[in-house]
Design an enzyme around this catalytic site. Structure first.
Site, short mmCIF file in Angstrom:
data_model
loop_
_atom_site.label_atom_id
_atom_site.label_comp_id
_atom_site.label_asym_id
_atom_site.label_seq_id
_atom_site.Cartn_x
_atom_site.Cartn_y
_atom_site.Cartn_z
N TRP A 74 0.83 -1.21 0.00
CA TRP A 74 0.00 0.00 0.00
C TRP A 74 0.85 1.25 0.00
O TRP A 74 0.52 2.24 -0.66
CB TRP A 74 -1.01 -0.01 1.14
CG TRP A 74 -2.11 -1.01 0.87
CD1 TRP A 74 -2.41 -2.11 1.60
CD2 TRP A 74 -3.03 -1.00 -0.24
NE1 TRP A 74 -3.45 -2.80 1.02
CE2 TRP A 74 -3.85 -2.14 -0.11
CE3 TRP A 74 -3.22 -0.16 -1.35
CZ2 TRP A 74 -4.86 -2.45 -1.03
CZ3 TRP A 74 -4.23 -0.47 -2.27
CH2 TRP A 74 -5.01 -1.60 -2.10
N ASP A 133 -2.26 6.68 6.13
CA ASP A 133 -3.30 5.84 5.53
C ASP A 133 -3.70 4.79 6.57
O ASP A 133 -3.06 3.75 6.69
CB ASP A 133 -2.75 5.17 4.26
CG ASP A 133 -3.72 4.15 3.67
OD1 ASP A 133 -4.84 3.99 4.22
OD2 ASP A 133 -3.37 3.51 2.66
N LYS A 137 -12.85 -1.77 5.96
CA LYS A 137 -12.14 -2.68 6.87
C LYS A 137 -12.66 -2.53 8.30
O LYS A 137 -13.13 -3.47 8.88
CB LYS A 137 -10.64 -2.43 6.82
CG LYS A 137 -9.97 -3.09 5.62
CD LYS A 137 -9.55 -2.13 4.56
CE LYS A 137 -8.97 -2.86 3.36
NZ LYS A 137 -8.27 -1.96 2.46
C1 LIG Z 1 -7.59 -1.52 1.44
C2 LIG Z 1 -6.51 -0.50 1.53
C3 LIG Z 1 -6.36 0.49 0.57
C4 LIG Z 1 -7.24 0.59 -0.67
O1 LIG Z 1 -8.53 0.93 -0.33
P1 LIG Z 1 -9.63 1.24 -1.47
O2 LIG Z 1 -10.71 1.86 -0.66
O3 LIG Z 1 -9.99 -0.07 -2.08
O4 LIG Z 1 -9.02 2.16 -2.45
C5 LIG Z 1 -5.36 1.43 0.74
N1 LIG Z 1 -4.55 1.38 1.81
C6 LIG Z 1 -4.66 0.42 2.76
C7 LIG Z 1 -3.73 0.43 3.92
C8 LIG Z 1 -5.64 -0.55 2.64
O5 LIG Z 1 -5.76 -1.49 3.58
#
Ligand SMILES: *Cc1c(COP(=O)(O)O)cnc(C)c1O
Length: 360
Positions: free
Chosen positions: A102, A172, A196
């Site tokens: 990521w 993030d 999540k």
């Molecule tokens: C799942 C995830 C993403 C991507 O998320 P989307 O909403 O599908 O764009 C980005 N960063 C992390 C740490 C993630 O777990």
């Protein structure tokens, strides 16, 4: 009907009481004769749902009035571009730490807009650790410092908040927001895709220090402009109303559980149990330096890869779903977010132990 334990990394399991409440309110939200899905986002009813969700999130995460909370779309991946477009200002230089897949995606997208300095990376160590902050090559004049506190795919989680000095810290937190207490005041900006630990997909939550608003590049699409979103209470256009409503139910549920402190205790227990079992098994393995093992995403391999298919099939039959690891890592991954009850982890360990007896 019995519910399975869903270990999917995202979209992930939601708390069962939340789903039940959503079911009960599906056709008629509190006597309105309408589903939330059918309401105008400008209606008093929906505005109340939206404002209550924000208030509860502020309370749960300890977000002060110095910060705006935005409910946006485009996922966390959309933020990979939205962040540089809004925070660069006149600057061109940004710092990123690379600790996994990521991080790499965020870096690749930022490179379209900025000169990215990768201040530190654990790629040469297979992303099994977080580089010590004393080794980071950060710049005092960067527009911001970006990192990924929990690498969902590798199962790597920081056990500290980096010190970014006067440079705004951007995180993030898609896969670990609200999983344990965090001092929001240390951050310039936090973003998290909802699917999540917050609710259904279609929503991304952004927490931004208000002095960072109003710096967007002129070419920034209106829908990606934080100032525009803040000025319009995230309703410049039609927001993801149903996801927002469900996120609000999850926040209420979290408060009933005792908030983020209670989640911390539960998540520590759940993850420790699972890692302790993996380490003691002599059959399963996890490669991450113990200090940085994720409390949310637990990847593990079997002693013999040719047993993966049998492991997954047996798990499925027992209602232990979505344990297959990410295609880039292989093996297994158990995602055990806030909504995964401890009994789910117990059931998984039980199954893993039985599998070793049979195949080990
Ligand atoms: C799942 C995830 C993403 C991507 O998320 P989307 O909403 O599908 O764009 C980005 N960063 C992390 C740490 C993630 O777990």
């Amino acid at each position: 009907m019995s519910r399975a334990y869903n270990f999917c990394a995202g979209p992930a399991a939601l708390p069962e009481p939340v789903l039940r409440q959503a079911r009960d309110e599906m056709l008629d939200w509190r006597g309105t004769g309408m589903s939330v899905m059918e309401m105008s986002h400008r209606s008093d009813e929906f505005v109340e749902i939206a404002e209550t969700a924000e208030k509860d999130l502020r309370e749960l995460a300890g977000i002060s009035d110095d910060y705006a909370v935005l409910f946006m779309q485009g996922g966390a991946s959309g933020q990979f571009a939205t962040v540089p477009l809004n925070l660069l200002g006149e600057n061109t230089r940004v710092d990123y730490v690379n600790t996994g897949i990521w991080s790499k995606k965020a870096i690749a997208e930022a490179k379209r807009y900025a000169t990215v300095n990768v201040a530190a990376s654990s790629e040469d160590r297979g992303f099994t650790t977080v580089p010590d902050q004393s080794e980071w090559n950060t710049s005092a004049d960067a527009a911001y410092l970006h990192y990924t506190p929990n690498e969902t795919i590798g199962g790597l989680e920081y056990d500290f908040v980096p010190d970014s000095g006067r440079v705004p810290l951007v995180a993030d937190m898609s896969s670990n927001i609200l999983s344990r207490p965090v001092d929001v005041n240390r951050f310039g900006l936090i973003y998290a895709g909802a699917q999540k630990n917050i609710g259904p997909s279609g929503l991304v939550v952004v927490i931004i220090r208000k002095d960072l608003l109003g710096r967007a590049r002129p070419e920034t699409p209106t829908m990606m402009n934080y100032q525009v979103m803040a000025d319009n209470a995230s309703m410049y256009n039609t927001p993801a109303t149903y996801s927002w409503y469900l996120a609000g139910l999850v926040f209420k549920w979290l408060k009933e559980q005792g908030g983020v402190d209670a989640m911390e205790a539960l998540n520590y227990r759940k993850s420790k149990k699972l890692y302790d079992y993996i380490d003691a098994s002599g059959f399963y393995a996890n490669p991450i330096e113990p200090r940085f093992r994720s409390w949310m995403n637990v990847p593990f391999t079997l002693a013999d890869d040719s047993l993966n298919g049998a492991f997954l099939k047996g798990a499925d039959e027992r209602g232990l779903l979505n344990l297959e690891g990410h295609r880039s890592v292989g093996g297994m991954r158990a995602s055990i977010y806030n909504a995964m009850p401890e009994a789910g982890v117990d059931a998984l360990i039980d199954y893993m132990a039985g599998f070793v007896k049979e195949h080990g």
